[in-house]
Design a protein around this motif. Structure first.
Motif, PDB file in Angstrom:
ATOM      1  N   LYS A   1      49.201 -26.800  40.913  1.00  0.00           N
ATOM      2  CA  LYS A   1      47.779 -26.477  41.128  1.00  0.00           C
ATOM      3  C   LYS A   1      47.640 -25.353  42.174  1.00  0.00           C
ATOM      4  O   LYS A   1      46.847 -24.427  42.011  1.00  0.00           O
ATOM      5  CB  LYS A   1      47.049 -27.734  41.604  1.00  0.00           C
ATOM      6  CG  LYS A   1      45.559 -27.683  41.391  1.00  0.00           C
ATOM      7  CD  LYS A   1      44.931 -28.986  41.800  1.00  0.00           C
ATOM      8  CE  LYS A   1      43.428 -28.841  41.906  1.00  0.00           C
ATOM      9  NZ  LYS A   1      42.814 -30.053  42.448  1.00  0.00           N
ATOM     10  N   THR A   2      48.467 -25.470  43.245  1.00  0.00           N
ATOM     11  CA  THR A   2      48.421 -24.449  44.305  1.00  0.00           C
ATOM     12  C   THR A   2      48.831 -23.089  43.738  1.00  0.00           C
ATOM     13  O   THR A   2      48.193 -22.065  44.004  1.00  0.00           O
ATOM     14  CB  THR A   2      49.382 -24.828  45.461  1.00  0.00           C
ATOM     15  OG1 THR A   2      49.180 -26.190  45.767  1.00  0.00           O
ATOM     16  CG2 THR A   2      49.150 -23.966  46.681  1.00  0.00           C
ATOM     17  N   ALA A   3      49.899 -23.094  42.944  1.00  0.00           N
ATOM     18  CA  ALA A   3      50.378 -21.828  42.355  1.00  0.00           C
ATOM     19  C   ALA A   3      49.316 -21.246  41.424  1.00  0.00           C
ATOM     20  O   ALA A   3      49.085 -20.028  41.406  1.00  0.00           O
ATOM     21  CB  ALA A   3      51.668 -22.084  41.581  1.00  0.00           C
ATOM     22  N   TYR A   4      48.657 -22.140  40.671  1.00  0.00           N
ATOM     23  CA  TYR A   4      47.607 -21.720  39.739  1.00  0.00           C
ATOM     24  C   TYR A   4      46.460 -21.053  40.514  1.00  0.00           C
ATOM     25  O   TYR A   4      46.000 -19.961  40.157  1.00  0.00           O
ATOM     26  CB  TYR A   4      47.123 -22.947  38.976  1.00  0.00           C
ATOM     27  CG  TYR A   4      46.089 -22.656  37.928  1.00  0.00           C
ATOM     28  CD1 TYR A   4      46.446 -22.033  36.729  1.00  0.00           C
ATOM     29  CD2 TYR A   4      44.754 -23.014  38.120  1.00  0.00           C
ATOM     30  CE1 TYR A   4      45.492 -21.768  35.766  1.00  0.00           C
ATOM     31  CE2 TYR A   4      43.797 -22.751  37.164  1.00  0.00           C
ATOM     32  CZ  TYR A   4      44.164 -22.127  35.985  1.00  0.00           C
ATOM     33  OH  TYR A   4      43.222 -21.856  35.045  1.00  0.00           O
ATOM     34  N   SER A   5      46.021 -21.720  41.620  1.00  0.00           N
ATOM     35  CA  SER A   5      44.917 -21.137  42.413  1.00  0.00           C
ATOM     36  C   SER A   5      45.361 -19.823  43.039  1.00  0.00           C
ATOM     37  O   SER A   5      44.590 -18.863  43.092  1.00  0.00           O
ATOM     38  CB  SER A   5      44.478 -22.053  43.554  1.00  0.00           C
ATOM     39  OG  SER A   5      44.652 -23.366  43.229  1.00  0.00           O
ATOM     40  N   ALA A   6      46.621 -19.793  43.514  1.00  0.00           N
ATOM     41  CA  ALA A   6      47.112 -18.562  44.161  1.00  0.00           C
ATOM     42  C   ALA A   6      47.118 -17.404  43.168  1.00  0.00           C
ATOM     43  O   ALA A   6      46.727 -16.280  43.499  1.00  0.00           O
ATOM     44  CB  ALA A   6      48.507 -18.780  44.718  1.00  0.00           C
ATOM     45  N   LEU A   7      47.516 -17.718  41.934  1.00  0.00           N
ATOM     46  CA  LEU A   7      47.581 -16.690  40.900  1.00  0.00           C
ATOM     47  C   LEU A   7      46.192 -16.093  40.638  1.00  0.00           C
ATOM     48  O   LEU A   7      46.018 -14.882  40.530  1.00  0.00           O
ATOM     49  CB  LEU A   7      48.155 -17.296  39.616  1.00  0.00           C
ATOM     50  CG  LEU A   7      48.498 -16.289  38.520  1.00  0.00           C
ATOM     51  CD1 LEU A   7      49.707 -15.458  38.940  1.00  0.00           C
ATOM     52  CD2 LEU A   7      48.810 -17.013  37.205  1.00  0.00           C
ATOM     53  N   TRP A   8      45.190 -16.997  40.559  1.00  0.00           N
ATOM     54  CA  TRP A   8      43.824 -16.517  40.309  1.00  0.00           C
ATOM     55  C   TRP A   8      43.242 -15.772  41.508  1.00  0.00           C
ATOM     56  O   TRP A   8      42.373 -14.928  41.355  1.00  0.00           O
ATOM     57  CB  TRP A   8      42.914 -17.697  39.933  1.00  0.00           C
ATOM     58  CG  TRP A   8      43.061 -18.029  38.477  1.00  0.00           C
ATOM     59  CD1 TRP A   8      43.799 -19.026  37.934  1.00  0.00           C
ATOM     60  CD2 TRP A   8      42.479 -17.322  37.369  1.00  0.00           C
ATOM     61  NE1 TRP A   8      43.728 -19.014  36.564  1.00  0.00           N
ATOM     62  CE2 TRP A   8      42.914 -17.967  36.198  1.00  0.00           C
ATOM     63  CE3 TRP A   8      41.651 -16.211  37.254  1.00  0.00           C
ATOM     64  CZ2 TRP A   8      42.550 -17.542  34.919  1.00  0.00           C
ATOM     65  CZ3 TRP A   8      41.275 -15.791  35.989  1.00  0.00           C
ATOM     66  CH2 TRP A   8      41.728 -16.453  34.846  1.00  0.00           C
ATOM     67  N   SER A   9      43.711 -16.149  42.716  1.00  0.00           N
ATOM     68  CA  SER A   9      43.166 -15.482  43.918  1.00  0.00           C
ATOM     69  C   SER A   9      43.846 -14.144  44.186  1.00  0.00           C
ATOM     70  O   SER A   9      43.374 -13.358  44.999  1.00  0.00           O
ATOM     71  CB  SER A   9      43.364 -16.358  45.155  1.00  0.00           C
ATOM     72  OG  SER A   9      43.070 -17.678  44.856  1.00  0.00           O
TER      73      SER A   9
END
Lengths: 370, 286
Positions: free
Chosen positions: B12-20
């Motif tokens: 989830k963290t990697a997913y949010s980081a990717l979008w940010s």
């Protein structure tokens, strides 16, 4: 007898071979076209200027246009030697081209100086230590350009008319300090308009600032044309037939007058770029531009008309385009372009001698902001 | 079980980081990078018309002590502030009408129409204004037809305002309208219920509540006008030297890119401070 059938594959093959055969001369021709690069003021390497030479020598001239001599010097400084085969420059920048080692020495024997008026046999800006570095292509005078409906030639015979109350808000400037300050320096009575001491420089600044209330605006090339044409501006100091000649082709009732106090001369020339691998071709181009036919062509460029140094070119202009020749000052007798030079009324545009170029530029910014 | 939860959390963290990621990448590549380069350039030297890396303060000293820089600075600020006020005042009735008096369908059509001017190059729109404002132009002829003799309007402060409002008005209207449309309508009902008249509702309820949109609209108008080169050149005739014209002049003569960088940095600092002050005011609790 063998039976021949036309299959789709054979049809395509035959067509491709036929197309190839037909295109061969064009491909061969395209392969042999030599490319030559030219660094030039805008419009000086358009088809009307270079097509004849390109066809004669199977050359394609690729221009890189600049606006202003300093941009030209910056472009050369940022490019490796040999980037530009030909350099088209104003005389005041040729000395800097020489000092920076951007141009090749030329052999005067290669060019038809005998056909040029004597004033251009050894044009000062083009020679350095008795060596030739540039060949004049054309020149023009800067004085007062005016709308004849609003300002007569007689009135324009003095720069003092710029301060006349009836021209308030009708005086325009081409946005470049060198020609404007040059003609206003003449108005101040400086015999050498660009070689002035501190006192004369202070006086010139005062003179210029006193003109500001009369000024309608500061324009680029397009703005100068449209403002004079629309009547927004009726008089402009420091420009010449390079503007009014273009406007007259379009029917405007405008001309350029050289006032009694004198006018400024701009001078265009061609040089061969340092490190060019096509020096022979570049030399041929300059020879072509200096020939009577090339000179006649240069006098009538679409970008703007100009005076040519060639006597044969003058003859042809007088015979074939007498009206244009008259406006440019290419006619026989008193008051023609050469006569004005001989009478000392014309001064060559140059960089300021006793001040730094930056000082003139800073003052121009201050003047615009005043 | 724990490791599964950890893996999910990590994903989830990697997913949010990717979008940010795009935002900081964009900011670093297109704002911070050029900004650092601009600051560095402002200390360079120009030798024989060639930019030379150096660290010297002369460019800053030259520009900050030049009278023409400060007069251009003051002129630019006054012109931009005037255009901003003018666009805000002109946009407000329009935005109010769009938000409160039009049907949703008409509202969408009108807001769409305000985007249409952006389909045409700003330069072309300014050139066409020249035809209206020039000597014997359309405006002069119309004025003469009703008995008012005017000179050419080109190269006047009025022409400058016309150009800058042409640039900014559609955007200001859209920003104001969005702000007014998101207003809590119950506030208006409450004001009427408490006995306020239409004028008091407008000034005591609607406008204060729409303040962020109004201030942001004005801020955008100021920013665009402050940096504009086209109007100052083609409708002002270069007669009103603004900072953008000064940058062009500085580069044109002498290839003084480092000094132009100083002027540009002064503009950026001014706009950052103005934006900061405006946003603070817009979202301040009253």
């Amino acid at each position: 007898m063998a039976k021949t059938t036309l299959t789709r594959r054979s049809l395509l093959k035959t067509s491709a071979m036929a197309a190839g055969a037909l295109a061969m001369p064009m491909i061969a021709r395209a392969q042999s076209v030599t490319e030559m690069t030219m660094l030039a003021w805008y419009g000086q390497a358009e088809p009307d200027a270079v097509a004849e030479f390109e066809e004669l020598h199977n050359v394609k001239i690729t221009p890189k246009y600049y606006v202003g001599g300093e941009q030209m010097l910056a472009l050369l400084a940022q490019s490796p030697a040999g980037t530009y085969d030909l350099i088209h420059a104003d005389a005041e920048y040729v000395q800097q081209l020489v000092r920076a080692n951007f141009v090749e020495k030329l052999d005067p024997e290669d060019y038809p100086f005998d056909d040029f008026y004597p004033e251009f046999h050894k044009f000062p800006g083009h020679w350095h230590d008795d060596e030739l570095y540039a060949v004049i292509s054309r020149f023009g005078f800067l004085g007062i350009s005016h709308n004849l409906d609003a300002v007569s030639v007689k009135e324009a015979m003095s720069y003092d008319m710029l301060w006349d109350a009836k021209h308030k808000d009708k005086v325009g400037h081409f946005d470049w300090h060198l020609p404007n300050l040059g003609v206003l320096s003449l108005r101040d009575g400086n015999a050498q308009p660009y070689d002035i001491g501190e006192g004369a420089w202070d006086r010139l600044q005062d003179t210029t600032l006193s003109l500001k209330p009369q000024v309608r605006g500061f324009y680029d090339y397009g703005g100068v044309l449209s403002s004079l044409k629309s009547g927004e501006v009726t008089v402009m100091p420091g420009i010449g037939e390079w503007i009014t000649g273009v406007l007259r082709r379009d029917g405007a009732n405008v001309t350029t007058t050289i006032p009694e106090q004198g006018g400024i001369q701009f001078t265009e020339s061609f040089s061969i770029g340092r490190g060019s691998r096509k020096t022979d071709l570049a030399r041929k181009f300059i020879q072509h531009a200096s020939s009577p036919a090339g000179q006649y062509n240069l006098a009538n460029l679409n970008v703007f008309p100009a005076i040519i140094p060639s006597k044969s070119g003058w003859e042809r202009m007088i015979a074939e385009k007498p009206e244009d020749a008259r406006h440019l000052g290419m006619f026989k007798g008193d008051g023609n372009a050469i006569d004005l030079i001989r009478k000392g009324r014309i001064h060559i545009r140059q960089l300021p001698v006793q001040q730094d170029l930056g000082d003139w530029n800073d003052f121009w910014s201050a003047y615009k902001s005043a | 079980m724990t490791s599964l939860l950890q893996a999910r959390r990590l994903s989830k963290t990697a997913y949010s980081a990717l979008w940010s990621l795009p935002l900081p990448v964009w900011l670093a590549g297109f704002f911070l990078g050029p900004m650092v380069l601009l600051i560095w350039l402002s200390f360079w030297d120009v030798k024989n018309f060639l930019l030379t890396p150096d660290f010297q303060l002369e460019n800053w000293q030259k520009i900050l002590t030049a009278g023409y820089f400060w007069s251009a600075y003051a002129r630019t600020a006054v012109i931009a502030a005037s255009a901003s006020v003018l666009a805000t005042l002109a946009a407000l009735p329009c935005a109010l009408a769009i938000s409160f008096f039009l049907s949703p369908r008409a509202r969408m059509v009108l807001l769409g129409l305000f985007v249409v001017p952006f389909f045409t190059s700003y330069l072309v729109r300014i050139y066409s204004w020249q035809i209206y404002l020039t000597e014997n132009g359309i405006v002069m002829k119309l004025m003469a037809a009703i008995g008012i003799e005017t000179g050419s309007l080109l190269n006047t402060p009025l022409a400058l305002m016309v150009g800058l409002v042409t640039l900014t008005l559609p955007l200001v209207i859209v920003i104001q309208a969005i702000s007014l449309l998101s207003l809590d309508r119950t506030l208006i009902d409450a004001a009427y219920n408490l006995g306020c008249g239409p004028r008091r509702v407008l000034f005591a309820t609607v406008l204060p509540a729409a303040r962020p949109g109004i201030v942001l609209g004005a801020l955008f108008a100021f920013i665009f006008s402050f940096g504009d080169f086209v109007t100052a050149t083609y409708l002002g005739g270069g007669k009103f030297t603004t900072l953008s014209i000064l940058i062009a002049d500085t580069v044109k003569s002498g290839q003084q890119w480092p000094r132009a960088a100083v002027v540009a940095l002064m503009m950026i600092v001014t706009l950052l401070l103005t934006a900061l002050a405006s946003i603070t005011y817009a979202y301040r609790r009253s």
